[in-house]
Design a protein around this motif. Structure first.
Motif, short mmCIF file in Angstrom:
data_model
loop_
_atom_site.label_atom_id
_atom_site.label_comp_id
_atom_site.label_asym_id
_atom_site.label_seq_id
_atom_site.Cartn_x
_atom_site.Cartn_y
_atom_site.Cartn_z
N ALA A 135 0.82 -1.20 0.00
CA ALA A 135 0.00 0.00 0.00
C ALA A 135 0.87 1.26 0.00
CB ALA A 135 -0.93 0.00 1.22
N GLN A 136 1.89 1.28 0.84
CA GLN A 136 2.75 2.46 0.91
C GLN A 136 3.46 2.73 -0.41
OE1 GLN A 136 3.19 5.09 2.78
NE2 GLN A 136 1.53 4.30 4.04
N ILE B 158 1.02 4.39 -2.61
CA ILE B 158 0.80 5.77 -2.19
C ILE B 158 1.96 6.65 -2.67
CG2 ILE B 158 0.69 7.28 -0.17
CD1 ILE B 158 -0.85 4.86 1.20
N ASP C 166 -5.75 10.02 -1.17
CA ASP C 166 -5.65 9.73 0.25
C ASP C 166 -5.32 8.27 0.49
OD1 ASP C 166 -6.29 11.04 2.94
OD2 ASP C 166 -7.29 9.10 3.06
N GLN C 167 -4.62 8.00 1.61
CA GLN C 167 -4.27 6.61 1.89
C GLN C 167 -5.51 5.76 2.17
OE1 GLN C 167 -1.93 5.96 5.37
NE2 GLN C 167 -3.53 6.70 6.73
N VAL D 241 -6.64 4.38 -0.99
CA VAL D 241 -5.79 3.29 -1.46
C VAL D 241 -6.12 2.00 -0.71
CG1 VAL D 241 -3.42 2.44 -1.61
CG2 VAL D 241 -3.94 4.82 -2.20
N TYR D 242 -6.20 2.07 0.61
CA TYR D 242 -6.50 0.86 1.39
C TYR D 242 -7.88 0.30 1.04
CZ TYR D 242 -2.36 1.22 4.33
OH TYR D 242 -1.07 1.24 4.79
#
Lengths: 151, 151
Positions: free
Chosen positions: A38-39, A42, A50-51, A54-55
């Motif tokens: 995920a990072q 990002i 926004d994270q 993404v999550y």
DNA sequence: ATCTAAATGCGAATTACTTGCAACTAATTT
DNA sequence: AAATTAGTTGCAAGTAATTCGCATTTAGAT
């Protein structure tokens, strides 16, 4: 544009709206051949996503089987596109290096596994990953603790 | 006492001090046939062992290969003893039910995988897990989202 | 019995990920 | 093309899982 339209179609077929964030996330997957976290996504995105998005996107793409989780033995999840040629990985326990294993033997045994099973009706996915030491780490620390950098 | 002494020996052979906490943790592993999480271990321990100790112990037992992580597709790690008969699992994507798969085909292909590899010197571990729907979940939600309870 | 490196307990910190909610937008309907 | 609406987003706060720093303790070697 061809590519972007393919992604739009993929998203719609899977029951999603084709939003810019989701297309961008899928583009990151297309660009990276190794499983990504995920990072990492990002970081590669144009920075206005926004994270949480993404999550959430990863979770729902995973639910629909568009992407699949790969356990790299780090402390966080990695994913890769599911609709590419079936393959596996060897992962270095020292430095995290990843190499693809191009042949998949699992299909050949999957039916047997299912029939030998008492309680299962269906097999939908599998993971097969190998862990070892790459040539360079095998020299450095022959006993193979994880000490090189990993992402 | 025989058992406890075996665990002591296992720990010392792996380069650890045989402390009561570690023996207790290994006893929990012996007791549970399915892969277990840090929290499950903490719950089964006599309650005077700190969670930091449990996490540290798991990490170092994993490092030495005494236990190995199994990805149950939950949000946290699960482990099982590594020195038991090689086997794999089928995990229900609906309710988390786990069934053992008793035969292991992987040894047969591991050498091939290593020889076909460009960069790897050694394979030390592997994971092979199947994910699907158990008979009861296959009836309940034929499209297989995760909605039953999982631990 | 003494010594010392390894292990523990405690609390605080960090990492990875999730949630509630108001604002927004893709795709459907008119 | 405008209206509708259900899915999606951004933000900020929240939670779960795991780790860390450090003073104290203990297993096992001498």
């Amino acid at each position: 544009m061809q590519k972007k339209d393919d992604l739009r179609t993929l998203l719609r077929k899977s029951g999603y709206k084709a939003t810019p964030s989701r297309i961008a996330i899928l583009e990151v997957f297309k660009k990276n051949k190794n499983p990504i976290s995920a990072q990492e996504i990002i970081n590669e995105l144009p920075s206005d996503t926004d994270q949480a998005t993404v999550y959430r996107t990863l979770k729902s793409l995973k639910g629909k089987g568009v992407i699949k989780p790969i356990d790299l033995r780090h402390n966080h999840a990695h994913y890769e596109l599911a609709n590419i040629v079936e393959h596996h990985h060897i992962i270095c326990l020292g430095c995290g290096k990843i190499e693809d294993v191009h042949h998949c033997w699992v299909k050949e045994v999957q039916d047997t596994v299912l029939h030998d099973s008492k309680h299962f009706a269906e097999i939908r996915q599998h993971t097969l990953e190998f862990y070892g030491l790459c040539k360079s780490c095998a020299k450095k620390h022959p006993d193979g603790g994880r000490s090189c950098s990993t992402s």
